[in-house]
Design a protein around this motif. Structure first.
Motif, short mmCIF file in Angstrom:
data_model
loop_
_atom_site.label_atom_id
_atom_site.label_comp_id
_atom_site.label_asym_id
_atom_site.label_seq_id
_atom_site.Cartn_x
_atom_site.Cartn_y
_atom_site.Cartn_z
N ASN A 146 0.55 -8.22 -2.30
CA ASN A 146 0.74 -9.60 -2.73
C ASN A 146 -0.08 -10.59 -1.92
OD1 ASN A 146 2.73 -8.97 -4.72
ND2 ASN A 146 4.23 -8.69 -3.09
N GLY A 147 -1.06 -10.08 -1.18
CA GLY A 147 -1.88 -10.97 -0.37
C GLY A 147 -1.18 -11.48 0.87
N HIS A 148 -0.16 -10.76 1.33
CA HIS A 148 0.61 -11.18 2.50
C HIS A 148 0.06 -10.52 3.76
CE1 HIS A 148 4.37 -12.06 -0.22
NE2 HIS A 148 3.35 -12.88 -0.43
N PRO A 149 0.46 -11.05 4.93
CA PRO A 149 0.02 -10.41 6.19
C PRO A 149 0.63 -9.02 6.34
CG PRO A 149 0.89 -12.64 6.57
CD PRO A 149 1.23 -12.27 5.16
N ASP A 150 0.11 -8.29 7.28
CA ASP A 150 0.63 -6.97 7.60
C ASP A 150 2.10 -7.09 8.00
OD1 ASP A 150 1.23 -4.48 8.58
OD2 ASP A 150 -0.54 -4.31 9.85
N PRO A 151 3.03 -6.47 7.29
CA PRO A 151 4.46 -6.63 7.63
C PRO A 151 4.82 -6.06 8.99
CG PRO A 151 4.16 -4.98 5.89
CD PRO A 151 2.84 -5.67 6.08
N ALA A 152 3.98 -5.17 9.53
CA ALA A 152 4.27 -4.61 10.85
C ALA A 152 4.26 -5.68 11.93
CB ALA A 152 3.25 -3.52 11.20
N ALA A 153 3.56 -6.80 11.68
CA ALA A 153 3.49 -7.88 12.67
C ALA A 153 4.85 -8.53 12.88
CB ALA A 153 2.47 -8.92 12.23
N ALA A 154 5.76 -8.39 11.92
CA ALA A 154 7.08 -9.00 12.03
C ALA A 154 8.13 -8.02 12.55
CB ALA A 154 7.52 -9.53 10.66
N VAL A 178 14.64 1.90 17.87
CA VAL A 178 15.18 0.92 16.93
C VAL A 178 14.07 -0.07 16.58
CG1 VAL A 178 16.89 -0.89 16.53
CG2 VAL A 178 17.51 1.15 17.83
N SER A 179 13.82 -0.24 15.29
CA SER A 179 12.85 -1.21 14.80
C SER A 179 13.58 -2.24 13.95
CB SER A 179 11.76 -0.53 13.96
OG SER A 179 11.05 0.43 14.72
N VAL A 180 13.39 -3.50 14.26
CA VAL A 180 14.08 -4.56 13.52
C VAL A 180 13.07 -5.53 12.93
CG1 VAL A 180 16.21 -4.42 14.88
CG2 VAL A 180 14.38 -5.95 15.63
N ARG A 181 13.43 -6.03 11.76
CA ARG A 181 12.63 -7.02 11.06
C ARG A 181 13.56 -8.12 10.60
NH1 ARG A 181 10.81 -8.67 6.02
NH2 ARG A 181 8.57 -9.07 5.85
N PRO A 182 13.24 -9.40 10.82
CA PRO A 182 14.13 -10.47 10.35
C PRO A 182 14.40 -10.36 8.87
CG PRO A 182 12.42 -11.35 11.80
CD PRO A 182 12.04 -9.93 11.51
#
Length: 335
Positions: A146-154, A178-182
Motif C-alpha cells: 500500500n505504499g507504506h513504510p517498512d512495518p518492521a520499523a514500528a 517478545v516483539s510488540v507493535r502498537p
C-alpha cells in the motif's frame, strides 16, 4: 459471506497451486481456519503465517473469520505458497486490492519473520512476467503493498533467557523473544488474535497469553495497546519457570524496564501476575549451577526471592567474579 478470492502460487514442478479465501462473520469462531488436503500440520502452519502477517496491519477487524484452503499440499520443504496465503487473506478482507487483471494473482514468497512484515525471498529462479515475488527483487515487505513504510520499523523486540534443566547434558539456557507493535488508536479488538506464539502447542500459547495479560494488568498499562508475537528458541519443554523471563522480555520490549549491559537471565513463575508477584520454581541447585556456568560479563540474573536463603555459599561472589549481577525479587517493577 464474501465472494471467494483465489490467489495462485507456482509450485516447484511449474504447476499452479490455488489458495482460496472466503470471509464470513466470525460469530465466536477462530479468526482463521485453514484446510489442506491430507496435511493437517501444514494447515496449522498456514494459520500461523496468516495470523503473524496480520500483526503488521494498521487496523485489523476481528469480527471476520477467513477460511483458507489449498487445493493440494505442496511438496515437503516448499514455502513459496506463504505469500499467496497472506495476500488471499488481505484481499478477501478488503485490506489490500491488487491491480485489476483478467487472470488471478500469482504470488511466490516466504518469510521467517511475518510478524515483522518482512519477505525474505522466493524460490523461483526466473519469475515469469506478472508474478509477484517476495524479496529484494520484488516485494521486500508487506507495507510496500500500500505504499507504506517498512512495518518492521514500528516493532520493538527483546529477549530474555531462562534455564532449562533436564538433569544431564541437555541442561542449557533457552531464550524467549517478545516483539510488540502498537495496535493504533483503535486498540486491540481481540486479545487472542493480538498475542501469537508460533511453533508451540495450544496449552503453552494459552499460558503465554495469561501471563502477559496478568503482568500488563499489574503495570496499569499495556492491555489492549499492542500486537504481540512471542517466540521461543526451544519449543519443547515442561514447567513454568520461563514465565519471569517472558514477563521481563515483554517489559523491555515495551520500554518498561531498564536494560542490562548484557543478557537478562531469569527464572520464576507466578499464580498472580496481576499482583506482580514472583514465586518460586523447582530446581534451585542445578539451575543456579547452570546460570553460573553460562553467566557472562554484563549479564543480569533474576531469581525468586524465595531462593535467596538456599543459594550455595559463595555463589553470588562467583557470579560477580564473572562480571554479572544477580537479584532475588518478589515482585516485578523497575528491577
Amino acid at each position: 459471506m464474501n465472494a471467494p478470492v483465489v490467489v495462485h502460487s507456482i509450485a516447484p514442478d511449474g504447476s499452479l497451486l490455488a489458495v482460496t479465501a472466503t470471509a464470513r462473520a466470525r460469530d465466536g469462531r477462530a479468526e482463521v481456519k485453514c484446510n489442506v488436503p491430507d496435511a493437517p500440520q501444514l494447515a496449522r502452519r498456514v494459520q500461523e503465517v496468516v495470523r503473524l502477517a496480520r500483526h503488521t496491519e494498521a487496523r485489523y477487524d476481528a469480527r471476520t473469520q477467513v477460511v483458507l484452503g489449498l487445493d493440494r499440499a505442496p511438496p515437503a520443504g516448499c514455502r513459496d505458497w506463504e505469500l499467496a496465503c497472506v495476500l488471499a487473506d488481505r484481499i478477501v478482507r478488503g485490506a489490500w486490492q491488487p491491480a485489476r487483471s483478467p487472470a488471478p494473482l500469482v504470488a511466490n514468497g516466504w518469510s521467517d519473520a511475518w510478524h515483522l512484515g518482512r519477505i525474505d525471498g522466493h524460490a523461483l529462479g526466473a519469475p515469469p512476467p506478472g508474478v509477484l515475488v517476495g524479496g529484494a527483487d520484488g516485494l521486500p515487505h508487506l507495507g510496500a503493498l500500500n505504499g507504506h513504510p517498512d512495518p518492521a520499523a514500528a516493532v520493538s523486540s527483546a529477549r530474555a533467557w531462562f534455564p532449562l534443566h533436564s538433569g544431564g547434558a541437555g541442561d542449557a539456557l533457552a531464550w524467549v523473544e517478545v516483539s510488540v507493535r502498537p495496535a493504533g488508536t483503535a486498540g486491540v479488538e481481540d486479545e487472542d488474535s493480538a498475542i501469537a506464539a508460533p511453533g508451540v502447542d495450544a496449552a503453552l500459547q494459552a499460558r503465554v497469553r495469561a501471563v502477559l495479560a496478568g503482568a500488563r494488568h499489574f503495570d496499569g498499562r499495556g492491555s489492549g495497546e499492542w500486537r504481540t508475537t512471542v517466540r521461543f528458541g526451544e519449543s519443547r519443554f515442561q514447567g513454568a519457570s520461563f514465565e519471569l523471563a517472558l514477563v521481563m522480555a515483554d517489559r523491555m520490549a515495551r520500554g518498561r524496564e531498564f536494560l542490562a549491559r548484557g543478557r537478562l537471565l531469569a527464572t520464576g513463575q507466578s499464580s498472580s501476575w496481576h499482583a506482580g508477584r514472583v514465586e518460586t520454581v523447582e530446581g534451585l541447585a542445578p539451575k543456579c549451577a547452570l546460570l553460573l556456568r553460562e553467566a557472562a560479563p554484563g549479564d543480569r540474573i533474576l531469581l525468586p526471592r524465595a531462593w535467596e536463603g538456599g543459594l550455595a555459599p559463595g555463589w553470588r561472589e562467583d557470579i560477580r567474579a564473572r562480571g554479572a549481577s544477580v537479584a532475588c525479587v518478589e515482585r516485578i517493577g523497575i528491577i
